[in-house]
Design an enzyme around this catalytic site. Structure first.
Site, PDB file in Angstrom:
ATOM      1  N   GLU A 158       0.238  -0.978   0.241  1.00 14.83           N
ATOM      2  CA  GLU A 158       0.395   0.058   0.130  1.00 14.83           C
ATOM      3  C   GLU A 158       0.686   1.082   0.234  1.00 14.83           C
ATOM      4  O   GLU A 158       0.193   2.519  -0.363  1.00 14.83           O
ATOM      5  CB  GLU A 158      -0.945  -0.138   0.696  1.00 14.83           C
ATOM      6  N   THR A 182     -11.275   8.834 -13.079  1.00  8.81           N
ATOM      7  CA  THR A 182      -9.980   8.358 -12.667  1.00  8.81           C
ATOM      8  C   THR A 182     -10.465   6.517 -12.042  1.00  8.81           C
ATOM      9  O   THR A 182      -9.685   6.415 -10.976  1.00  8.81           O
ATOM     10  CB  THR A 182     -10.201   9.503 -11.284  1.00  8.81           C
TER      11      THR A 182
END
Length: 641
Positions: free
Chosen positions: A508, A619
């Site tokens: 992450e 997006t």
């Protein structure tokens, strides 16, 4: 009043009271001391009450002319002798005295009549039974519901639809590349079929538990997020039966009149973006209609003192709020700054400039604000219009704001020069303050926090490699080559973050401290949840350079996902990419079908599938067409090439 003065003091004698002859002959002729005291106490209290009442009575002179207050209020009182020629003569209005008194009387009568009418109506309401009151309330509800239904089913004005260029095809000539593309299509089929079997109608899927899943960004309702998010991917892959299943569910079940609190940002990019893309690809009107219905439900979120929308809104009540953790109730840059593409298309399709005006107001407000070091902080208070804490990121909380500045320019056929100028200014500040090179030669994008740089890059920030490549053409000072190279450097860094793990999947976020480079340090940052940003950057760089390394890196990622994330019930994220044996989180994210698999499929397709001079991806990877307007009005006639 104080009580000590009434109480008997030590040594004080109370003289006997002469109370006259006893009322009853058989009573004693004299009273005990305690009985005398009680009588004296009662008498004192009575006298005090009388005197107190006298002093606290209102001045009666204030009420000499009461009579509903009308005479002194409506017709000024004139004292005798003031302004009179003859003493003892009272003049109120001179020669018009009778006319004014008649007007006064009429007005008084009207007020009394209205008052009596209101009383009668109130009495009538009180006489009604509960059943009658409930029936009236239900009637009003039905009227409101019918008005809403009429609004939802209204026919939208016809507008010229941009040409559907490159919505299918893209077959590669190289058979090895075609096999890889077919494998990605099979992965999509596996993800969709299991969602269809175990999570249909739910927002997402738990592939190991084999049941539906949802998070708070979608509220408490089953809105079929995976269906809406995956539609355009199904379409461009040629999975038309699956596409029709999704379309039927949307026609029959997708309802936005639910008491559910949702994320404005997530619903916009996934639902409105997904529905608009499905409409532009297929031409089916139901998708446009549903997109507009949902957009109307989001508009109350903009009812703030500044016009900066709340992060969350209840689809039924329209009540909005912000995330509790977001810097003293602030709105988030990446959320309110990622509405422009979808809202411009909504205004174009409906002829209603409300949507366009909302996002342009946000832009104008941001332009006026002071930006520390030229950077946009991630938090803005919608009540005060002031920045929250000074935290700037091109990753989470900030990322897609910069992306949408560039894409607003591209979507306008490169005519929105204001958006391009804002993008260029922002990129220059990012280069100056956030982009650094590690000791090992890896270029990364850090985060600015309270005056210093944190040398950490998030997986979400890996999209920026593709953004820099996409914005290279048209950059200032003829720096196209520079930004294309910068995008390539970001792609290399993010590839390293994948390659340095046991599962060959990226964490992450990852650090660049001392000897630690492109590696996650904290356990809470070692997970991979099927994110698309690295593959997105590979695809953009492939389109602009055709460098085979990007297809190779993309295929490595696809194989890693297949090996570590695929389970019998779909695909799952993993909790630790550094552990050789994957531990699954049991969530198949909707964006895995919308973005990750779509970008992989496009990476192994020809450039004629969704060409970038005709389509701009939001997006969430939903393709929206370039609007080539012949005039300055959004609802005008587009000059479509």
């Amino acid at each position: 009043m104080t009580t000590p003065a009434l109480l008997p003091l030590s040594g004080r004698r109370i003289p006997p009271l002469n109370l006259g002859p006893p009322s009853f002959p058989h009573h004693r002729a004299t009273l005990r001391l305690s009985e005398k005291f009680i009588l004296l106490l009662i008498l004192s209290a009575f006298i005090t009450l009388c005197f107190g009442a006298f002093f606290f009575l209102p001045d009666s002179s204030k009420h000499k002319r009461f009579d509903l207050g009308l005479e002194d209020v409506l017709i000024p009182h004139v004292d005798a002798g003031k302004g009179a020629k003859n003493p003892g003569v009272f003049l109120i209005h001179g020669p018009d005295e009778h006319r004014h008194r008649e007007e006064e009387e009429r007005l008084r009568n009207k007020i009394r009549a209205d008052h009596e009418k209101a009383l009668e109506e109130a009495k009538e309401k009180l006489r009604k039974s509960r059943e009658e009151i409930r029936a009236e309330i239900q009637t009003e509800k039905n009227k409101v519901a019918q008005a809403m239904k009429t609004k939802e089913t209204r026919v939208l004005p016809p507008v010229p639809v941009p040409q559907r260029v490159g919505v299918s095809g893209g077959d590669p000539e190289d058979m090895e590349i075609k096999k890889k593309r077919d494998k990605i299509k099979e992965m999509m089929k596996h993800a969709w079929d299991n969602y269809r079997t175990y999570g249909w109608g739910h927002n997402e899927l738990r592939p190991i538990a084999r049941k539906g899943h949802s998070t708070n960004i979608f509220g408490s309702s089953q809105m079929g997020a995976t269906i809406v998010d995956a539609l355009d991917t199904l379409y461009i892959m040629g999975l038309h039966d699956e596409f029709m299943d999704g379309q039927r569910w949307i026609e029959e079940n997708l309802d936005f009149s639910v008491n559910s609190e949702v994320s404005v940002f997530e619903v916009n990019i996934r639902f409105i973006g997904g529905l608009l893309a499905a409409y532009y690809l297929s031409g089916e009107e139901i998708f446009k209609t549903k997109a507009v219905q949902l957009a109307e439900k989001l508009l109350p979120a903009f009812n703030t003192p500044t016009g900066i929308p709340w992060a969350m809104v209840n689809l039924k009540s329209g009540v909005g709020r912000n995330w509790g953790w977001a810097s003293a109730g602030s709105s988030i840059l990446a959320e309110f700054g990622t509405l422009h593409m979808e809202f411009v298309h909504l205004s174009y399709l409906t002829g209603d400039l409300t949507y366009y005006n909302k996002v342009m107001h946000i832009r104008k407000l941001l332009q006026k604000m002071e930006r520390p070091n030229g950077l946009y902080p991630n938090y803005l208070n919608p009540r005060t219009g002031r920045w929250g804490q000074y935290h700037t990121s091109v990753g989470g909380l900030g990322d897609s704001f910069y992306e949408y500045l560039l894409k607003a320019w591209l979507m306008s056929d490169k005519t929105d020069h204001e958006a391009r100028r804002m993008y260029d200014d922002a990129v220059e500040a990012i280069e100056k303050h956030l982009i650094k090179k590690s000791r090992g030669g890896l270029v990364f994008i850090g985060e600015w926090k309270n005056g210093h740089l944190e040398r950490k890059m998030g997986h979400l920030a890996c999209f920026a490699g593709g953004m820099f490549a996409l914005g290279a053409d048209g950059s200032r000072k003829d720096k196209a080559g520079h930004y294309l190279e910068l995008g390539a450097e970001i792609a290399r860094t993010c590839h390293e973050s994948y390659d340095r793990t046991a599962l060959k999947l990226g964490p992450e976020s990852f650090k660049f401290d001392g000897a630690v480079e492109a590696v996650a340090v904290r356990q809470a940052e070692k997970y991979y949840i099927l994110r698309p940003e690295v593959i997105e950057t590979y695809w953009y760089l492939w389109r602009f350079t055709h460098d085979p390394r990007y297809r190779q890196w993309g295929w490595e990622a696809a194989l890693a996902i297949e090996k570590s994330c695929r389970v019998s019930g779909g695909f799952s994220g993993v909790k630790d990419v550094y552990a050789p044996t994957p531990v699954h989180d049991d969530v198949q994210q909707s964006f895995f079908l919308a973005e990750t698999l779509k970008y992989l499929y496009l990476l192994f397709s020809g450039d004629d599938l969704l060409p970038l001079d005709h389509w701009v991806f939001n997006t969430e990877a939903h393709p929206l067409p370039v609007l080539r307007l012949a005039n300055s009005t959004l609802s005008g006639n587009p000059a479509v090439r």
